[in-house]
Design an enzyme around this catalytic site. Structure first.
Site, PDB file in Angstrom:
ATOM      1  N   LYS A 294       0.019   4.236  -0.118  1.00 29.10           N
ATOM      2  CA  LYS A 294      -0.611   5.389   0.539  1.00 29.10           C
ATOM      3  C   LYS A 294      -0.435   6.641  -0.335  1.00 29.10           C
ATOM      4  CE  LYS A 294       0.035   3.043   4.896  1.00 29.10           C
ATOM      5  NZ  LYS A 294       0.160   3.087   6.335  1.00 29.10           N
TER       6      LYS A 294
ATOM      7  N   GLU B 111      -6.581   4.535   8.188  1.00 24.98           N
ATOM      8  CA  GLU B 111      -6.342   5.956   7.895  1.00 24.98           C
ATOM      9  C   GLU B 111      -7.581   6.588   7.264  1.00 24.98           C
ATOM     10  OE1 GLU B 111      -2.653   5.351   5.791  1.00 24.98           O
ATOM     11  OE2 GLU B 111      -1.736   4.741   7.689  1.00 24.98           O
TER      12      GLU B 111
ATOM     13  N   ASN C  58       0.862  -1.176   0.000  1.00 29.30           N
ATOM     14  CA  ASN C  58       0.000   0.000   0.000  1.00 29.30           C
ATOM     15  C   ASN C  58       0.899   1.226   0.000  1.00 29.30           C
ATOM     16  OD1 ASN C  58      -1.781   2.073   0.536  1.00 29.30           O
ATOM     17  ND2 ASN C  58      -2.347   1.362   2.588  1.00 29.30           N
TER      18      ASN C  58
ATOM     19  N   GLU D 208      -4.723  -5.013  10.664  1.00 28.39           N
ATOM     20  CA  GLU D 208      -3.689  -3.993  10.838  1.00 28.39           C
ATOM     21  C   GLU D 208      -3.922  -3.236  12.139  1.00 28.39           C
ATOM     22  OE1 GLU D 208      -1.936  -2.789   6.776  1.00 28.39           O
ATOM     23  OE2 GLU D 208      -3.698  -1.564   7.087  1.00 28.39           O
TER      24      GLU D 208
ATOM     25  N   HIS E 132      -9.310   1.055   5.237  1.00 25.03           N
ATOM     26  CA  HIS E 132      -8.016   1.249   5.914  1.00 25.03           C
ATOM     27  C   HIS E 132      -8.218   2.172   7.114  1.00 25.03           C
ATOM     28  CE1 HIS E 132      -3.891   2.368   6.737  1.00 25.03           C
ATOM     29  NE2 HIS E 132      -3.528   1.299   6.043  1.00 25.03           N
TER      30      HIS E 132
ATOM     31  N   GLY F  58       3.212   2.150  10.775  1.00 25.35           N
ATOM     32  CA  GLY F  58       4.191   3.230  10.635  1.00 25.35           C
ATOM     33  C   GLY F  58       4.949   3.554  11.895  1.00 25.35           C
TER      34      GLY F  58
ATOM     35  N   SER G 210       4.044  -2.247  10.182  1.00 23.00           N
ATOM     36  CA  SER G 210       5.491  -2.319  10.403  1.00 23.00           C
ATOM     37  C   SER G 210       6.107  -3.657   9.972  1.00 23.00           C
ATOM     38  CB  SER G 210       5.844  -2.003  11.860  1.00 23.00           C
ATOM     39  OG  SER G 210       5.475  -0.669  12.174  1.00 23.00           O
TER      40      SER G 210
HETATM   41  P1  13P Z   1       3.447   0.295   7.520  1.00 23.84           P
HETATM   42  O1  13P Z   1       3.926  -0.987   6.870  1.00 23.84           O
HETATM   43  O2  13P Z   1       4.143   1.521   6.981  1.00 23.84           O
HETATM   44  O3  13P Z   1       3.433   0.196   9.004  1.00 23.84           O
HETATM   45  O4  13P Z   1       1.917   0.499   7.055  1.00 23.84           O
HETATM   46  C1  13P Z   1       1.038  -0.584   7.164  1.00 23.84           C
HETATM   47  C2  13P Z   1      -0.214  -0.225   6.468  1.00 23.84           C
HETATM   48  O5  13P Z   1      -0.966   0.621   6.916  1.00 23.84           O
HETATM   49  C3  13P Z   1      -0.512  -0.897   5.189  1.00 23.84           C
HETATM   50  O6  13P Z   1      -1.808  -0.662   4.771  1.00 23.84           O
END
Ligand code: 13P
Length: 247
Positions: free
Chosen positions: A11, A94, A9, A162, A92, A168, A207
């Site tokens: 983002k 976010e 992803n 997740e 997601h 992150g 992560s």
């Molecule tokens: P990270 O791998 O940067 O922690 O992000 C995970 C994520 O949100 C994938 O959708």
């Protein structure tokens, strides 16, 4: 049998020049031993799909629940499909946080994805406070139930667990914590969807990096990963693909 899936992803990262990472990834991994999916920003879906020619699947990061209409700035599932996508991430954390998306809205998006012929990658995850309060399985169970439409199958749906606090941050759950949630998701899916629930891939995200991928992939009911930051670099994502192929 569930085919392992390494999903990236991107983002809100990536411009045309970033596609060189995808070329590098394909050159280094011409025959990956798992399915590979990349979800770039919508602006790159067409170009990435033209580049990967189905060797790496391409997905969107969100879609609207409606097929068309007066929704400025939004993208319909059918548009992603038309641009060359085969998958779309929905729900997601976010988007749940930044755009106040509820599980009911996520379920509607997943249904729109299916109607357009896209695989929905439905994301779930508890917050730090919810985990500390011992609510993790309750939260995941509720999100899973409400976000996943009836008629979900191993072909049209992927689930991604997740934990919000692991995204992150460089912090990951213990392997026992990952196994507990993934085993729970598997049992809920089989309870609701029967044998089909045994065919849905359940990815871990948060992560994931080359250094922890192998142990995560060896964990019960982990069928792959949804990778954020480490999917932006061909060397890192390639190492994760290798770890999954060997799992
Ligand atoms: P990270 O791998 O940067 O922690 O992000 C995970 C994520 O949100 C994938 O959708």
């Amino acid at each position: 049998m569930r085919r392992k899936l390494a999903a990236g992803n991107w983002k809100m990262n990536g411009i045309t020049a970033s596609l060189s990472e995808v070329s590098g990834l394909m050159a280094a991994h011409p025959e990956p031993g798992c399915e590979v999916l990349l979800c770039p920003p919508a602006t790159l879906v067409t170009a990435m799909a033209a580049l990967t020619k189905g060797k790496i699947a391409v997905g969107g990061q969100d879609c609207h629940a409606e097929p068309s209409g007066a929704h400025t700035g939004d993208i319909a599932a059918v548009m992603l499909k038309d641009a060359g996508a085969s998958h779309v991430i929905v729900g997601h954390s976010e988007r749940r946080a930044d755009h106040a998306e509820t599980s009911d809205m996520v379920r509607a998006k997943a249904m729109a994805a299916r109607a357009a012929g896209l695989v929905a990658v439905i994301c779930l995850g508890e917050s730090d406070a919810q985990r500390d309060a011992g609510e993790t399985l309750d939260v995941i169970g509720q999100q899973l139930f409400a976000s996943t439409p009836d008629g979900a199958t191993g072909t049209n749906t992927v689930i991604a667990y997740e934990p919000i606090w692991a995204i992150g941050t460089g912090r990951t759950p213990t392997l026992a914590q990952i196994a507990e949630v993934h085993d729970f998701i598997r049992s809920e899916l089989m309870g609701r969807f029967g044998a089909e629930g045994g065919l849905m891939r359940v990815l871990y995200g948060g992560s994931v990096k080359p250094s922890n991928a192998a142990e995560i992939f060896a964990t019960s009911n982990v069928d792959g990963a949804l990778v954020g930051g480490a999917s932006l670099k061909a060397t890192d994502f390639g190492a994760i693909i290798s770890a999954l192929s060997a799992a």
